[in-house]
Write a protein that holds these residues in place. Structure first.
Motif, PDB file in Angstrom:
ATOM      1  N   GLN A 122      -9.075   8.577  -7.389  1.00 28.72           N
ATOM      2  CA  GLN A 122     -10.341   9.084  -6.861  1.00 28.72           C
ATOM      3  C   GLN A 122     -11.456   8.049  -7.029  1.00 28.72           C
ATOM      4  OE1 GLN A 122     -10.898  12.763  -8.969  1.00 28.72           O
ATOM      5  NE2 GLN A 122      -9.109  13.729  -8.031  1.00 28.72           N
ATOM      6  N   SER A 123     -11.443   7.367  -8.164  1.00 33.96           N
ATOM      7  CA  SER A 123     -12.474   6.357  -8.419  1.00 33.96           C
ATOM      8  C   SER A 123     -12.343   5.167  -7.469  1.00 33.96           C
ATOM      9  CB  SER A 123     -12.397   5.878  -9.877  1.00 33.96           C
ATOM     10  OG  SER A 123     -11.120   5.328 -10.150  1.00 33.96           O
ATOM     11  N   GLN A 124     -11.107   4.840  -7.065  1.00 28.34           N
ATOM     12  CA  GLN A 124     -10.897   3.751  -6.118  1.00 28.34           C
ATOM     13  C   GLN A 124     -11.438   4.117  -4.737  1.00 28.34           C
ATOM     14  OE1 GLN A 124      -6.628   3.435  -6.757  1.00 28.34           O
ATOM     15  NE2 GLN A 124      -6.892   1.411  -7.702  1.00 28.34           N
ATOM     16  N   LEU A 125     -11.227   5.368  -4.334  1.00 30.29           N
ATOM     17  CA  LEU A 125     -11.764   5.828  -3.057  1.00 30.29           C
ATOM     18  C   LEU A 125     -13.287   5.769  -3.079  1.00 30.29           C
ATOM     19  CD1 LEU A 125     -11.554   7.119  -0.244  1.00 30.29           C
ATOM     20  CD2 LEU A 125     -11.490   9.358  -1.392  1.00 30.29           C
ATOM     21  N   LEU A 126     -13.886   6.250  -4.165  1.00 30.77           N
ATOM     22  CA  LEU A 126     -15.343   6.222  -4.273  1.00 30.77           C
ATOM     23  C   LEU A 126     -15.864   4.787  -4.256  1.00 30.77           C
ATOM     24  CD1 LEU A 126     -17.974   7.764  -4.593  1.00 30.77           C
ATOM     25  CD2 LEU A 126     -17.622   7.713  -7.078  1.00 30.77           C
ATOM     26  N   ALA A 127     -15.188   3.873  -4.931  1.00 27.62           N
ATOM     27  CA  ALA A 127     -15.604   2.465  -4.944  1.00 27.62           C
ATOM     28  C   ALA A 127     -15.546   1.877  -3.533  1.00 27.62           C
ATOM     29  CB  ALA A 127     -14.720   1.666  -5.896  1.00 27.62           C
ATOM     30  N   GLU A 128     -14.479   2.193  -2.791  1.00 31.78           N
ATOM     31  CA  GLU A 128     -14.380   1.680  -1.421  1.00 31.78           C
ATOM     32  C   GLU A 128     -15.481   2.273  -0.546  1.00 31.78           C
ATOM     33  OE1 GLU A 128     -11.538   1.694   2.500  1.00 31.78           O
ATOM     34  OE2 GLU A 128     -10.587   1.969   0.561  1.00 31.78           O
ATOM     35  N   ARG A 130     -18.411   3.253  -1.491  1.00 26.53           N
ATOM     36  CA  ARG A 130     -19.692   2.615  -1.854  1.00 26.53           C
ATOM     37  C   ARG A 130     -19.787   1.215  -1.253  1.00 26.53           C
ATOM     38  NH1 ARG A 130     -20.062   4.878  -7.921  1.00 26.53           N
ATOM     39  NH2 ARG A 130     -21.307   6.712  -7.431  1.00 26.53           N
ATOM     40  N   THR A 131     -18.668   0.504  -1.217  1.00 32.24           N
ATOM     41  CA  THR A 131     -18.651  -0.824  -0.603  1.00 32.24           C
ATOM     42  C   THR A 131     -18.965  -0.714   0.876  1.00 32.24           C
ATOM     43  OG1 THR A 131     -17.041  -1.633  -2.204  1.00 32.24           O
ATOM     44  CG2 THR A 131     -17.244  -2.859  -0.137  1.00 32.24           C
ATOM     45  N   ARG A 132     -18.307   0.216   1.554  1.00 28.90           N
ATOM     46  CA  ARG A 132     -18.568   0.425   2.981  1.00 28.90           C
ATOM     47  C   ARG A 132     -19.989   0.927   3.213  1.00 28.90           C
ATOM     48  NH1 ARG A 132     -13.352   3.367   5.713  1.00 28.90           N
ATOM     49  NH2 ARG A 132     -11.772   1.866   5.093  1.00 28.90           N
ATOM     50  N   ASP A 133     -20.478   1.749   2.276  1.00 28.69           N
ATOM     51  CA  ASP A 133     -21.820   2.333   2.387  1.00 28.69           C
ATOM     52  C   ASP A 133     -22.907   1.263   2.410  1.00 28.69           C
ATOM     53  OD1 ASP A 133     -23.970   4.276   2.205  1.00 28.69           O
ATOM     54  OD2 ASP A 133     -24.068   3.804   0.071  1.00 28.69           O
ATOM     55  N   SER A 134     -22.674   0.141   1.756  1.00 20.50           N
ATOM     56  CA  SER A 134     -23.706  -0.899   1.700  1.00 20.50           C
ATOM     57  C   SER A 134     -24.056  -1.445   3.082  1.00 20.50           C
ATOM     58  CB  SER A 134     -23.256  -2.042   0.778  1.00 20.50           C
ATOM     59  OG  SER A 134     -22.154  -2.716   1.352  1.00 20.50           O
ATOM     60  N   ALA A 135     -23.159  -1.281   4.032  1.00 20.12           N
ATOM     61  CA  ALA A 135     -23.402  -1.801   5.382  1.00 20.12           C
ATOM     62  C   ALA A 135     -23.732  -0.694   6.382  1.00 20.12           C
ATOM     63  CB  ALA A 135     -22.175  -2.576   5.864  1.00 20.12           C
ATOM     64  N   THR A 136     -23.905   0.528   5.895  1.00 16.33           N
ATOM     65  CA  THR A 136     -24.164   1.644   6.800  1.00 16.33           C
ATOM     66  C   THR A 136     -25.368   2.457   6.332  1.00 16.33           C
ATOM     67  OG1 THR A 136     -22.685   3.088   5.559  1.00 16.33           O
ATOM     68  CG2 THR A 136     -21.729   1.921   7.430  1.00 16.33           C
ATOM     69  N   PRO A 137     -25.958   3.208   7.244  1.00 17.36           N
ATOM     70  CA  PRO A 137     -27.096   4.053   6.878  1.00 17.36           C
ATOM     71  C   PRO A 137     -26.647   5.426   6.378  1.00 17.36           C
ATOM     72  CG  PRO A 137     -26.820   4.082   9.240  1.00 17.36           C
ATOM     73  CD  PRO A 137     -25.770   3.157   8.686  1.00 17.36           C
ATOM     74  N   VAL A 138     -25.805   5.473   5.344  1.00 14.89           N
ATOM     75  CA  VAL A 138     -25.281   6.717   4.811  1.00 14.89           C
ATOM     76  C   VAL A 138     -26.063   7.082   3.554  1.00 14.89           C
ATOM     77  CG1 VAL A 138     -23.233   7.824   3.815  1.00 14.89           C
ATOM     78  CG2 VAL A 138     -22.987   6.281   5.750  1.00 14.89           C
ATOM     79  N   TRP A 147     -16.837  12.120   0.041  1.00 16.27           N
ATOM     80  CA  TRP A 147     -15.913  11.838  -1.060  1.00 16.27           C
ATOM     81  C   TRP A 147     -15.246  13.133  -1.513  1.00 16.27           C
ATOM     82  CZ3 TRP A 147     -16.455  12.776  -6.579  1.00 16.27           C
ATOM     83  CH2 TRP A 147     -15.463  12.151  -7.344  1.00 16.27           C
ATOM     84  N   LEU A 148     -16.014  14.190  -1.682  1.00 12.63           N
ATOM     85  CA  LEU A 148     -15.459  15.470  -2.112  1.00 12.63           C
ATOM     86  C   LEU A 148     -14.481  16.016  -1.073  1.00 12.63           C
ATOM     87  CD1 LEU A 148     -18.638  17.152  -3.654  1.00 12.63           C
ATOM     88  CD2 LEU A 148     -16.592  16.324  -4.883  1.00 12.63           C
TER      89      LEU A 148
END
Length: 153
Positions: A122-128, A130-138, A147-148
């Protein structure tokens, strides 16, 4: 009797010297990645800062010199644009981002693509995410909901 000599401060007390010229090979820019122009310019900015390159013109020509030819072809009209001569680096940066950065819709599509827990923690999914989130307006709230939604029942 006064002493008119000024003492030279110790090296650790002197301000760092700023260099406005580029020695051959002094600044090696990272490879250009079209999908992540914002991160590329972050690295470029760090390279310029570390090398002490502060001049707009030096930054501009360093990028022009090191961009791949395939990228330069897409910017060919930029060199004849008279507005580009004012704030050369900032205008080139804006043009490159405009030319190569994904639209908001494309960023969101990429963000949501292949977004599942699979065999990851679950933590790996959240980390990915967050990485993708840095380039998007989420927003953080949307990120939490997505995530949930991807966690097991």
């Amino acid at each position: 009797m006064s002493n008119d000599k000024q003492e030279t401060p110790a090296p650790e007390q002197q301000a760092p010297m700023r260099v406005d010229t580029l020695d051959q090979g002094k600044v090696k820019l990272p490879d250009f990645v079209e999908e992540h122009t914002d991160l590329w310019f972050w690295q470029v900015g760090a390279a310029f800062e570390a090398a002490g390159i502060v001049s707009d013109k030096s930054r501009y020509y360093t990028i022009i010199e090191q961009l791949p030819t395939r990228v330069m072809y897409k910017l060919a009209d930029f060199r004849t644009n008279p507005r580009a001569r004012n704030k050369m680096y900032e205008n080139l940066k804006a043009r490159i981002i405009d030319q190569f950065a994904d639209s908001t819709q494309t960023k969101l599509t990429k963000f949501l693509r292949d977004l599942s827990l699979g065999d990851r923690k679950q933590s790996q999914l959240l980390a990915e995410m967050r990485t993708r989130d840095s380039a998007t307006p989420v927003t953080d709230e949307l990120l939490k909901q997505l995530w949930l939604r991807n966690l097991p029942e």
